[in-house]
Design an enzyme around this catalytic site. Structure first.
Site, PDB file in Angstrom:
ATOM      1  CE  LYS A  11      -3.903  -2.274   2.097  1.00 38.79           C
ATOM      2  NZ  LYS A  11      -5.055  -2.177   3.082  1.00 38.79           N
ATOM      3  CG  ASN A 114      -3.831  -2.231   6.724  1.00 39.38           C
ATOM      4  OD1 ASN A 114      -3.561  -1.981   5.892  1.00 39.38           O
ATOM      5  ND2 ASN A 114      -4.686  -2.929   7.090  1.00 39.38           N
ATOM      6  CG  HIS A 117      -5.342  -6.064  -0.601  1.00 37.05           C
ATOM      7  ND1 HIS A 117      -6.630  -6.104  -0.015  1.00 37.05           N
ATOM      8  CD2 HIS A 117      -5.414  -7.252  -1.457  1.00 37.05           C
ATOM      9  CE1 HIS A 117      -7.466  -6.735  -0.455  1.00 37.05           C
ATOM     10  NE2 HIS A 117      -6.932  -7.603  -1.566  1.00 37.05           N
ATOM     11  CD  GLU A 128      -8.778  -8.983  -4.066  1.00 35.92           C
ATOM     12  OE1 GLU A 128      -9.869  -8.620  -3.064  1.00 35.92           O
ATOM     13  OE2 GLU A 128      -7.933  -9.201  -3.781  1.00 35.92           O
TER      14      GLU A 128
END
Ligand code: ADP
Ligand code: MG
Length: 139
Positions: A11, A114, A117, A128
């Site tokens: 991320k 965080n 993913h 995805e």
């Protein structure tokens, strides 16, 4: 029967904090094989669509803004029991609750920012992966 494929993103927080290499190293050490990999950035519309399932949640707007705020690394990974074993490697959503040695414990800033993913089911892993990669980008 559990599948062999999962999908991950490093991320924007972890990319900005310089953790791409360390996180890919942890993933490789844990035995995952890289099937697809790229540095990219989500538009607001991409992030809204990717996280559509969370549209009613109070953190949705913040999540979409964060996930489109800077570059990410997207990857398709292969391993036995890939979805579950990857979620074990990354740890709990909130790094404060994540086990020692997990990627979120080591690299995440907060419950929202965080670090990584991980897909939550075999079905979503495929959806995805196809959201981010064309057929000829997956090996
Ligand atoms: P996970 O990524 O562990 O599967 P969820 O699917 O529940 O977690 O949530 C998706 C993402 O939304 C999380 O990884 C995190 O970035 C963000 N998020 C989840 N819960 C919160 C929260 N309470 N406050 C802010 N952001 C959150
Ligand atoms: Mg999830």
């Amino acid at each position: 029967m559990s599948g062999k494929i999962t999908f991950t993103m490093i991320k924007p927080d972890a990319v900005a904090d310089g953790h791409i290499g360390a996180i890919l190293g942890k993933i490789a050490e844990a035995g995952f094989k890289i099937k697809a990999l790229k540095l990219t950035q989500l538009t607001v519309a991409d992030a809204q669509k990717f996280y559509e399932v969370h549209a009613g949640r109070p953190f949705y707007g913040e999540l979409v803004d964060f996930m489109s705020s800077g570059p990410i690394v997207a990857a398709v990974l292969e391993n036995e029991n890939a979805v579950e074993s990857f979620r074990t490697l990354i740890g709990a959503t909130n790094p404060a609750d994540a086990a020692e040695g997990t990627i979120r414990k080591m690299f995440a800033r907060s419950i929202g920012e965080n670090a990584v993913h991980g897909s939550d089911s075999d079905e979503n892993a495929l959806i995805e992966a196809q959201f981010h990669f064309s057929g000829r980008e997956i090996f």
